[in-house]
Design a protein around this motif. Structure first.
Motif, PDB file in Angstrom:
ATOM      1  N   PHE A   1      70.748 121.636  22.612  1.00 64.76           N
ATOM      2  CA  PHE A   1      70.245 122.989  22.203  1.00 64.76           C
ATOM      3  C   PHE A   1      71.071 124.031  22.858  1.00 64.76           C
ATOM      4  O   PHE A   1      71.404 124.047  24.082  1.00 64.76           O
ATOM      5  CB  PHE A   1      68.839 123.279  22.160  1.00 64.76           C
TER       6      PHE A   1
ATOM      7  N   GLU B   1      74.936 124.459  26.120  1.00 62.60           N
ATOM      8  CA  GLU B   1      74.013 123.727  25.577  1.00 62.60           C
ATOM      9  C   GLU B   1      73.604 122.891  26.756  1.00 62.60           C
ATOM     10  O   GLU B   1      74.066 122.532  27.631  1.00 62.60           O
ATOM     11  CB  GLU B   1      74.619 122.932  24.428  1.00 62.60           C
TER      12      GLU B   1
ATOM     13  N   SER C   1      72.861 134.959  23.702  1.00 63.68           N
ATOM     14  CA  SER C   1      73.390 133.747  23.884  1.00 63.68           C
ATOM     15  C   SER C   1      73.623 133.107  25.240  1.00 63.68           C
ATOM     16  O   SER C   1      74.017 132.160  25.453  1.00 63.68           O
ATOM     17  CB  SER C   1      74.653 133.354  22.853  1.00 63.68           C
TER      18      SER C   1
ATOM     19  N   GLU D   1      68.720 115.378  22.110  1.00 63.97           N
ATOM     20  CA  GLU D   1      69.268 116.569  21.472  1.00 63.97           C
ATOM     21  C   GLU D   1      69.738 117.392  22.458  1.00 63.97           C
ATOM     22  O   GLU D   1      69.044 118.066  23.161  1.00 63.97           O
ATOM     23  CB  GLU D   1      68.246 116.936  20.536  1.00 63.97           C
TER      24      GLU D   1
ATOM     25  N   THR E   1      69.771 120.064  27.318  1.00 62.88           N
ATOM     26  CA  THR E   1      68.705 119.340  26.670  1.00 62.88           C
ATOM     27  C   THR E   1      67.212 119.622  27.242  1.00 62.88           C
ATOM     28  O   THR E   1      67.188 120.600  28.280  1.00 62.88           O
ATOM     29  CB  THR E   1      68.779 117.783  27.203  1.00 62.88           C
TER      30      THR E   1
ATOM     31  N   GLU F   1      67.508 128.270  24.061  1.00 66.17           N
ATOM     32  CA  GLU F   1      66.515 127.382  23.159  1.00 66.17           C
ATOM     33  C   GLU F   1      65.804 125.984  23.993  1.00 66.17           C
ATOM     34  O   GLU F   1      64.723 125.818  24.103  1.00 66.17           O
ATOM     35  CB  GLU F   1      67.133 126.905  22.165  1.00 66.17           C
ATOM     36  N   ALA F   2      66.791 125.385  24.699  1.00 62.93           N
ATOM     37  CA  ALA F   2      66.267 124.376  25.506  1.00 62.93           C
ATOM     38  C   ALA F   2      65.596 124.876  26.553  1.00 62.93           C
ATOM     39  O   ALA F   2      64.342 123.944  26.750  1.00 62.93           O
ATOM     40  CB  ALA F   2      67.443 123.565  26.223  1.00 62.93           C
TER      41      ALA F   2
ATOM     42  N   ARG G   1      61.932 125.407  24.658  1.00 65.28           N
ATOM     43  CA  ARG G   1      61.292 124.216  24.144  1.00 65.28           C
ATOM     44  C   ARG G   1      60.773 123.382  25.355  1.00 65.28           C
ATOM     45  O   ARG G   1      59.496 122.936  25.463  1.00 65.28           O
ATOM     46  CB  ARG G   1      62.422 123.325  23.557  1.00 65.28           C
TER      47      ARG G   1
END
Length: 190
Positions: free
Chosen positions: A169, A45, A77, A167, A47, A173-174, A177
């Motif tokens: 992610f 994960e 993933s 947050e 940010t 996805e990070a 975004r």
């Protein structure tokens, strides 16, 4: 301003890279040539903030749209920056623009419940470089040698932008975004 935030993140990364080089120098610890095993964890994960420099780089190279589509259409993933066919010291196709966790893992410490630093590294380094690992752990826990502390670097990012640095992610996805933030910023300026 967004570009100032990107530059601030780059400065944090530059400082961290220097601290890691110092740590590697005194500890003798290093990643095995071509390993990248830690990159194959499916639950990494990050940010948004830590991938803004990469997103800005993609925008400057006119590749942001292409990467955005690639990220939106992928169901993997695993980090899409990962290039397992790449030869060399690492498998990151954008090593200069890798995220904070990618920089920290292997060469940083956490503070345990007793207030002592504990080295965070992979099982390969622990086993294949056991003597250096043990010596480094002893020096770190005794406060004898410097080591980057993971929480301190995350706090530095959080201080740059508490929204984009708060947050976590899944890594793809990070990255997606972060590209969207950069594209949105420039959509109103071009």
């Amino acid at each position: 301003m967004l570009l100032e935030k990107v530059r601030a993140v780059e400065l944090v990364f530059d400082q961290l890279d220097k601290e890691i080089a110092t740590f590697q120098s005194w500890s003798g610890l290093h990643c095995a040539w071509g390993c990248g095993k830690c990159c194959f964890k499916p639950d990494i994960e990050a940010t948004i903030l830590e991938f803004l420099p990469f997103a800005l780089h993609l925008k400057s190279q006119h590749q942001a749209g292409e990467w955005l589509e690639k990220l939106k259409n992928s169901d993997s993933s695993l980090c899409l920056i990962l290039n397992p066919t790449q030869g060399g010291a690492g498998l990151c196709s954008e090593y200069k623009h890798r995220g904070l966790i990618c920089r920290l893992f292997g060469y940083s410490a956490r503070i345990n419940k007793y207030g002592k630093k504990e080295l965070l590294t992979c099982s390969i380094i622990k086993t294949e470089q056991h003597e250096n690992f043990e010596a480094a752990e002893t020096k770190i826990s005794g406060g004898d040698e410097p080591v980057p502390v993971m929480s301190q670097y995350y706090m530095q990012l959080h201080a740059i932008d508490d929204q984009l640095g708060r947050e976590f992610f899944p890594i793809n996805e990070a990255i997606r975004r972060a590209i969207e933030v950069i594209l949105h910023y420039y959509a109103y300026r071009e």
